[in-house]
Motif scaffolding. Structure first.
Motif, PDB file in Angstrom:
ATOM      1  N   GLY A  84      -5.566  -8.787  -0.755  1.00 58.72           N
ATOM      2  CA  GLY A  84      -4.647 -10.086  -0.780  1.00 58.72           C
ATOM      3  C   GLY A  84      -3.220  -9.770  -0.526  1.00 58.72           C
ATOM      4  N   ASP A  85      -2.586 -10.056  -1.744  1.00 58.55           N
ATOM      5  CA  ASP A  85      -0.953  -9.716  -1.832  1.00 58.55           C
ATOM      6  C   ASP A  85      -0.853  -8.622  -2.557  1.00 58.55           C
ATOM      7  OD1 ASP A  85      -1.583 -10.564  -4.423  1.00 58.55           O
ATOM      8  OD2 ASP A  85       0.350 -11.687  -4.961  1.00 58.55           O
ATOM      9  N   GLY A  86      -1.677  -7.538  -2.751  1.00 61.88           N
ATOM     10  CA  GLY A  86      -1.523  -6.543  -3.404  1.00 61.88           C
ATOM     11  C   GLY A  86      -2.471  -5.371  -2.663  1.00 61.88           C
ATOM     12  N   VAL A  87      -2.862  -4.477  -3.602  1.00 66.42           N
ATOM     13  CA  VAL A  87      -3.697  -3.391  -3.218  1.00 66.42           C
ATOM     14  C   VAL A  87      -4.978  -3.301  -4.230  1.00 66.42           C
ATOM     15  CG1 VAL A  87      -1.658  -2.060  -2.428  1.00 66.42           C
ATOM     16  CG2 VAL A  87      -2.537  -1.803  -4.641  1.00 66.42           C
ATOM     17  N   GLU A  88      -5.972  -2.156  -3.315  1.00 64.73           N
ATOM     18  CA  GLU A  88      -6.971  -1.958  -4.165  1.00 64.73           C
ATOM     19  C   GLU A  88      -7.026  -0.281  -4.018  1.00 64.73           C
ATOM     20  OE1 GLU A  88     -11.777  -1.739  -3.182  1.00 64.73           O
ATOM     21  OE2 GLU A  88     -10.749  -3.747  -3.214  1.00 64.73           O
ATOM     22  N   LEU A  89      -7.142   0.282  -5.048  1.00 60.05           N
ATOM     23  CA  LEU A  89      -6.929   1.934  -5.086  1.00 60.05           C
ATOM     24  C   LEU A  89      -7.834   2.366  -5.743  1.00 60.05           C
ATOM     25  CD1 LEU A  89      -3.711   3.690  -5.616  1.00 60.05           C
ATOM     26  CD2 LEU A  89      -5.639   4.293  -7.136  1.00 60.05           C
ATOM     27  N   SER A  90      -8.376   3.707  -5.129  1.00 55.73           N
ATOM     28  CA  SER A  90      -9.401   4.486  -5.988  1.00 55.73           C
ATOM     29  C   SER A  90      -8.912   5.926  -5.694  1.00 55.73           C
ATOM     30  CB  SER A  90     -10.776   4.571  -5.255  1.00 55.73           C
ATOM     31  OG  SER A  90     -10.717   4.959  -4.142  1.00 55.73           O
ATOM     32  N   ALA A 149       0.696   8.950  -6.182  1.00 52.73           N
ATOM     33  CA  ALA A 149       0.783  10.620  -5.678  1.00 52.73           C
ATOM     34  C   ALA A 149       1.723  11.234  -6.586  1.00 52.73           C
ATOM     35  CB  ALA A 149       1.088  10.637  -4.254  1.00 52.73           C
ATOM     36  N   ARG A 150       2.528  10.712  -7.369  1.00 54.81           N
ATOM     37  CA  ARG A 150       3.364  11.319  -8.306  1.00 54.81           C
ATOM     38  C   ARG A 150       2.817  11.856  -9.521  1.00 54.81           C
ATOM     39  NH1 ARG A 150       7.555   7.947  -6.298  1.00 54.81           N
ATOM     40  NH2 ARG A 150       7.445   6.656  -8.332  1.00 54.81           N
ATOM     41  N   VAL A 151       1.488  11.071  -9.844  1.00 55.26           N
ATOM     42  CA  VAL A 151       0.910  11.413 -11.102  1.00 55.26           C
ATOM     43  C   VAL A 151       0.120  12.607 -11.206  1.00 55.26           C
ATOM     44  CG1 VAL A 151      -0.946  10.490 -12.625  1.00 55.26           C
ATOM     45  CG2 VAL A 151       0.539   8.923 -11.399  1.00 55.26           C
ATOM     46  N   PRO A 152       0.588  13.641 -12.242  1.00 54.01           N
ATOM     47  CA  PRO A 152      -0.090  15.065 -12.253  1.00 54.01           C
ATOM     48  C   PRO A 152      -1.643  14.779 -12.273  1.00 54.01           C
ATOM     49  CG  PRO A 152       1.444  14.743 -13.893  1.00 54.01           C
ATOM     50  CD  PRO A 152       1.417  13.495 -13.232  1.00 54.01           C
ATOM     51  N   GLY A 153      -2.326  15.651 -11.391  1.00 45.29           N
ATOM     52  CA  GLY A 153      -3.885  15.611 -11.339  1.00 45.29           C
ATOM     53  C   GLY A 153      -4.604  14.562 -10.449  1.00 45.29           C
ATOM     54  N   ILE A 154      -3.718  13.665  -9.803  1.00 48.57           N
ATOM     55  CA  ILE A 154      -4.342  12.620  -9.068  1.00 48.57           C
ATOM     56  C   ILE A 154      -4.994  13.278  -7.737  1.00 48.57           C
ATOM     57  CG2 ILE A 154      -3.900  10.708  -7.317  1.00 48.57           C
ATOM     58  CD1 ILE A 154      -4.245   9.895 -10.105  1.00 48.57           C
ATOM     59  N   GLY A 155      -6.178  13.164  -7.268  1.00 50.73           N
ATOM     60  CA  GLY A 155      -6.567  13.650  -5.896  1.00 50.73           C
ATOM     61  C   GLY A 155      -7.735  12.686  -5.071  1.00 50.73           C
ATOM     62  N   HIS A 156      -7.932  12.810  -4.068  1.00 52.83           N
ATOM     63  CA  HIS A 156      -8.665  12.009  -3.117  1.00 52.83           C
ATOM     64  C   HIS A 156      -8.176  10.468  -3.222  1.00 52.83           C
ATOM     65  CE1 HIS A 156     -11.311  15.506  -4.298  1.00 52.83           C
ATOM     66  NE2 HIS A 156     -11.716  15.332  -3.206  1.00 52.83           N
ATOM     67  N   LEU A 157      -6.993  10.274  -3.191  1.00 54.40           N
ATOM     68  CA  LEU A 157      -6.446   8.952  -3.333  1.00 54.40           C
ATOM     69  C   LEU A 157      -6.519   8.154  -1.941  1.00 54.40           C
ATOM     70  CD1 LEU A 157      -4.216   6.906  -4.657  1.00 54.40           C
ATOM     71  CD2 LEU A 157      -2.363   8.221  -3.701  1.00 54.40           C
ATOM     72  N   GLU A 158      -6.951   7.035  -2.155  1.00 49.72           N
ATOM     73  CA  GLU A 158      -7.301   5.927  -0.932  1.00 49.72           C
ATOM     74  C   GLU A 158      -6.702   4.541  -1.550  1.00 49.72           C
ATOM     75  OE1 GLU A 158     -10.859   4.165   1.676  1.00 49.72           O
ATOM     76  OE2 GLU A 158     -11.312   5.479  -0.276  1.00 49.72           O
ATOM     77  N   VAL A 159      -5.722   4.266  -0.693  1.00 47.84           N
ATOM     78  CA  VAL A 159      -5.180   2.790  -1.054  1.00 47.84           C
ATOM     79  C   VAL A 159      -5.523   1.799   0.214  1.00 47.84           C
ATOM     80  CG1 VAL A 159      -2.984   1.672  -1.827  1.00 47.84           C
ATOM     81  CG2 VAL A 159      -3.126   3.864  -2.141  1.00 47.84           C
ATOM     82  N   LEU A 160      -5.998   0.912  -0.101  1.00 45.54           N
ATOM     83  CA  LEU A 160      -6.222  -0.277   0.892  1.00 45.54           C
ATOM     84  C   LEU A 160      -5.613  -1.622   0.600  1.00 45.54           C
ATOM     85  CD1 LEU A 160     -10.052   0.052   0.965  1.00 45.54           C
ATOM     86  CD2 LEU A 160      -8.449   1.105   2.696  1.00 45.54           C
ATOM     87  N   THR A 189       0.682  -1.103  -0.085  1.00 48.06           N
ATOM     88  CA  THR A 189       0.084  -0.097  -0.185  1.00 48.06           C
ATOM     89  C   THR A 189       0.956   1.363  -0.004  1.00 48.06           C
ATOM     90  OG1 THR A 189      -0.171  -0.004   2.260  1.00 48.06           O
ATOM     91  CG2 THR A 189      -1.936  -0.934   1.297  1.00 48.06           C
ATOM     92  N   ALA A 190       2.027   0.999   0.713  1.00 49.45           N
ATOM     93  CA  ALA A 190       2.916   2.459   0.810  1.00 49.45           C
ATOM     94  C   ALA A 190       3.477   2.790  -0.735  1.00 49.45           C
ATOM     95  CB  ALA A 190       3.930   2.167   1.559  1.00 49.45           C
ATOM     96  N   ASP A 191       3.895   1.581  -1.168  1.00 48.23           N
ATOM     97  CA  ASP A 191       4.586   1.846  -2.428  1.00 48.23           C
ATOM     98  C   ASP A 191       3.577   2.142  -3.656  1.00 48.23           C
ATOM     99  OD1 ASP A 191       6.941   1.183  -1.534  1.00 48.23           O
ATOM    100  OD2 ASP A 191       6.897  -0.897  -2.179  1.00 48.23           O
ATOM    101  N   ALA A 192       2.426   1.690  -3.484  1.00 46.60           N
ATOM    102  CA  ALA A 192       1.413   1.986  -4.599  1.00 46.60           C
ATOM    103  C   ALA A 192       0.900   3.480  -4.188  1.00 46.60           C
ATOM    104  CB  ALA A 192       0.195   1.308  -4.260  1.00 46.60           C
TER     105      ALA A 192
END
Length: 334
Positions: A264-270, A250-261, A242-245
């Motif tokens: 399993g062995d990865g992440v779900e992001l919105s 966060a470095r992508v221009p225009g990204i906002g309201h980032l939520e990472v959960l 989750t930290a790496d994702a």
């Protein structure tokens, strides 16, 4: 405020610094815009924003307090009936004589508006599913609206002024109306329509004016509003924390309201994305994606952002009706 109209020779409608007062209350605050000939122009705004007032001023139903306007190259205050015969008008509040059939009422309107091609009225009525031989007092709200549309379109006017044209129409008839608008434009006619239904204007118009509290927030093409609209993105990926994702996105221009959960062995992001999608796609290309949903941008997002900015409450604080809630969005799988 948008700049005053430029090349008026190419414009069907020009409005310069128009104001309108009812008593001491000013409802239009110096608005300016122009509508190109052969285009479909929409004005979007909540109920009470001033959409109907603008249209009535342009048709000389009411008089502006100050400012200038031309309609089809003429001053609507001086042109009289000769100009009105070149216009098809559907009012937002449609009043129909109740002791007459739709067919006879349209015949009366044809005597006023000018020549109507043989078979034109029946063709339009068939497309809209309207029974012309029923008395208007027996018609539902939707069928009265259909009758209003027929009278506006039937004489193939140079300019169509349509105030909330799909009010009361079912979705299938709304699609037929949009087809009629596209045909009118292909025929060289100009269409000026108002709505508080953003999807309607999005489908119909080339350019839109966003009106709030008697002021134009902006005038823009539908394409430019889409490009500036917020997209919503969701994805799941394996093999990443989750930290790496979170740091990566966060470095992508225009990204906002980032939520990472964790998932399993990865992440779900919105997140939300404003602007170009290419930077996001470059980042996602390096991940092991198991699901990706990138929603199509909608005019509503741009309008909510603009309204939120105007009110000083931040984006997305009011819907187009000013009800303080957001409408449900439809996503498209990618």
């Amino acid at each position: 405020m948008p700049p005053a109209p430029g090349n008026t020779a190419s414009q069907a409608i020009t409005v310069g610094s128009m104001t309108k007062k009812f008593g001491h209350r000013e409802v239009l605050h110096g608005i300016s815009f122009g509508i190109e000939k052969g285009s479909v122009f929409g004005v979007i705004g909540p109920n009470g924003a001033g959409k109907t007032t603008v249209m009535r001023c342009l048709l000389d139903i009411i008089r502006p307090t100050s400012g200038t306007s031309t309609v089809l190259g003429e001053n609507p205050r001086a042109a009289g009936p000769s100009l009105r015969r070149r216009i098809g008008y559907l009012p937002g509040e449609l009043f129909l004589e109740g002791r007459i059939t739709g067919r006879k009422l349209l015949s009366h309107y044809a005597d006023i508006s000018g020549p109507v091609r043989p078979g034109r009225v029946d063709s339009l009525a068939e497309r809209l599913g309207l029974d012309l031989d029923r008395h208007t007092r027996k018609l539902s709200k939707g069928n009265k609206q259909k009758l209003g549309l027929v009278q506006a379109f039937m004489h193939d006017p140079e300019l169509l002024v349509l105030d909330e044209p799909t009010s009361g129409l079912d979705p299938l008839v709304q699609q037929e109306f949009l087809a009629m608008v596209r045909e009118a434009q292909a025929n060289g006619q100009t269409v000026f329509l108002s709505s508080h239904v953003l999807s309607e204007v999005q489908q119909a118009a080339d350019e839109v004016a966003i009106l709030r509290d008697g002021r134009i927030v902006t005038v823009a093409t539908v394409d430019s509003l889409r490009q500036g609209a917020v997209r919503h993105v969701r994805f799941t990926a394996s093999g990443i924390s989750t930290a790496d994702a979170g740091a990566l996105l966060a470095r992508v221009p225009g990204i906002g309201h980032l939520e990472v959960l964790p998932a399993g062995d990865g992440v779900e992001l919105s997140a939300t994305l404003g602007g170009a999608i290419q930077p996001l796609l470059r980042v996602l290309a390096g991940l092991e994606l198991t699901e990706l949903v990138l929603e199509e941008p909608d005019l509503e997002e741009s309008v909510l952002e603009l309204y939120g900015t105007i009110r000083g409450n931040g984006p997305g604080t009011a819907d187009v009706n000013g009800n303080g809630r957001r409408r449900r969005r439809r996503g498209h799988g990618a």
